[in-house]
Design a protein around this motif. Structure first.
Motif, PDB file in Angstrom:
ATOM      1  N   ASN A   1       0.836  -1.198   0.000  1.00  0.00           N
ATOM      2  CA  ASN A   1       0.000   0.000   0.000  1.00  0.00           C
ATOM      3  C   ASN A   1       0.868   1.243   0.000  1.00  0.00           C
ATOM      4  O   ASN A   1       1.922   1.278   0.656  1.00  0.00           O
ATOM      5  N   LEU A   2       0.433   2.272  -0.721  1.00  0.00           N
ATOM      6  CA  LEU A   2       1.151   3.537  -0.756  1.00  0.00           C
ATOM      7  C   LEU A   2       1.404   4.001   0.667  1.00  0.00           C
ATOM      8  O   LEU A   2       0.472   4.144   1.454  1.00  0.00           O
ATOM      9  N   GLY A   3       2.668   4.187   1.011  1.00  0.00           N
ATOM     10  CA  GLY A   3       3.017   4.624   2.353  1.00  0.00           C
ATOM     11  C   GLY A   3       2.651   3.633   3.440  1.00  0.00           C
ATOM     12  O   GLY A   3       2.602   3.998   4.606  1.00  0.00           O
ATOM     13  N   SER A   4       2.388   2.384   3.082  1.00  0.00           N
ATOM     14  CA  SER A   4       1.954   1.347   4.031  1.00  0.00           C
ATOM     15  C   SER A   4       0.699   1.767   4.782  1.00  0.00           C
ATOM     16  O   SER A   4       0.408   1.261   5.855  1.00  0.00           O
ATOM     17  N   SER A   5      -0.055   2.720   4.245  1.00  0.00           N
ATOM     18  CA  SER A   5      -1.135   3.344   4.998  1.00  0.00           C
ATOM     19  C   SER A   5      -2.515   2.987   4.468  1.00  0.00           C
ATOM     20  O   SER A   5      -2.709   2.781   3.290  1.00  0.00           O
ATOM     21  N   THR A   6      -3.459   2.951   5.388  1.00  0.00           N
ATOM     22  CA  THR A   6      -4.865   2.884   5.000  1.00  0.00           C
ATOM     23  C   THR A   6      -5.592   4.099   5.561  1.00  0.00           C
ATOM     24  O   THR A   6      -6.811   4.147   5.549  1.00  0.00           O
ATOM     25  N   THR A   7      -4.836   5.056   6.064  1.00  0.00           N
ATOM     26  CA  THR A   7      -5.466   6.188   6.732  1.00  0.00           C
ATOM     27  C   THR A   7      -5.183   7.528   6.072  1.00  0.00           C
ATOM     28  O   THR A   7      -5.456   8.555   6.669  1.00  0.00           O
ATOM     29  N   GLY A   8      -4.616   7.562   4.868  1.00  0.00           N
ATOM     30  CA  GLY A   8      -4.472   8.835   4.180  1.00  0.00           C
ATOM     31  C   GLY A   8      -5.857   9.409   3.931  1.00  0.00           C
ATOM     32  O   GLY A   8      -6.809   8.687   3.656  1.00  0.00           O
ATOM     33  N   ARG A   9      -5.989  10.709   4.057  1.00  0.00           N
ATOM     34  CA  ARG A   9      -7.281  11.351   3.784  1.00  0.00           C
ATOM     35  C   ARG A   9      -7.103  12.764   3.234  1.00  0.00           C
ATOM     36  O   ARG A   9      -7.916  13.234   2.457  1.00  0.00           O
ATOM     37  N   TYR A  10      -6.059  13.446   3.631  1.00  0.00           N
ATOM     38  CA  TYR A  10      -5.876  14.852   3.296  1.00  0.00           C
ATOM     39  C   TYR A  10      -4.632  15.058   2.440  1.00  0.00           C
ATOM     40  O   TYR A  10      -3.635  14.343   2.582  1.00  0.00           O
ATOM     41  N   PHE A  11      -4.698  16.063   1.566  1.00  0.00           N
ATOM     42  CA  PHE A  11      -3.563  16.485   0.767  1.00  0.00           C
ATOM     43  C   PHE A  11      -3.331  17.950   1.095  1.00  0.00           C
ATOM     44  O   PHE A  11      -4.282  18.732   1.095  1.00  0.00           O
ATOM     45  N   SER A  12      -2.094  18.336   1.388  1.00  0.00           N
ATOM     46  CA  SER A  12      -1.801  19.745   1.644  1.00  0.00           C
ATOM     47  C   SER A  12      -0.673  20.205   0.736  1.00  0.00           C
ATOM     48  O   SER A  12       0.266  19.454   0.457  1.00  0.00           O
TER      49      SER A  12
END
Length: 142
Positions: free
Chosen positions: A91-102
Motif C-alpha cells: 500500500n502507498l506509504g503502508s497506509s490505510t489512513t491517508g485522507r488529506y492532501f496539503s
C-alpha cells in the motif's frame, strides 16, 4: 470531489514576503497526511501534519508540483500540474489512513502551508494502483 480549504497562515506568510506565490522561484510540494488540518494555526507542513509513511511509492515530504502563476489586471491565478503517486511493493506509504492532501512552499523557512484538500474519507492505494491530485483549471486565484 475533494474539499478545498485555505490555511490562514498562508495569507500571513504571503503578506510577510516569506513565500513567493507569483512566478516559479519557489518549490511547491504536495503531501498526504492523516489528521484534519487546523487551518487557523497549522503553519509548517513537515511538523504540524502527520504524513503517511515514506515508502511503497510515497516519499516523506511529498512530491514537487509544477507550479506557475500569471497576472491579468489585479488578478493572480496560480496553476499546477496534477500529481500522481503509484503504489509499489505494498500500500502507498503502508497506509490505510491517508485522507488529506496539503500544498506547501518548500523554499520558505518553515515549509509554509497554502491549502488543504479533504478527500472525504480515508483511502488505501494498493500496490499497482495510483492516486492523483487533480488541481483543475487553477490552484488558487488572488
Amino acid at each position: 470531489m475533494a474539499t478545498f480549504t485555505k490555511y490562514e497562515t498562508f495569507i500571513e506568510a504571503l503578506a510577510n514576503k516569506a513565500i513567493d506565490a507569483f512566478g516559479t522561484t519557489d518549490t511547491w510540494r504536495v503531501i498526504i497526511h492523516t489528521d484534519a488540518p487546523t487551518v487557523a494555526t497549522d503553519a509548517d507542513a513537515t511538523t504540524d501534519l502527520p504524513q503517511i509513511a515514506g515508502n511503497n511509492g510515497y516519499t516523506t515530504g511529498g512530491e514537487n508540483i509544477t507550479y506557475n502563476s500569471t497576472r491579468s489586471g489585479v488578478t493572480i491565478t496560480a496553476t499546477a500540474t496534477d500529481v500522481v503517486w503509484t503504489a509499489a511493493g505494498g500500500n502507498l506509504g503502508s497506509s490505510t489512513t491517508g485522507r488529506y492532501f496539503s500544498i506547501y512552499d518548500d523554499t520558505s523557512t518553515g515549509n509554509s502551508l497554502l491549502c488543504s484538500y479533504d478527500y472525504g474519507a480515508t483511502f488505501t492505494v494498493a500496490s499497482g494502483e495510483t492516486m492523483t491530485v487533480d488541481f483543475g483549471a487553477s490552484l488558487f486565484t488572488l
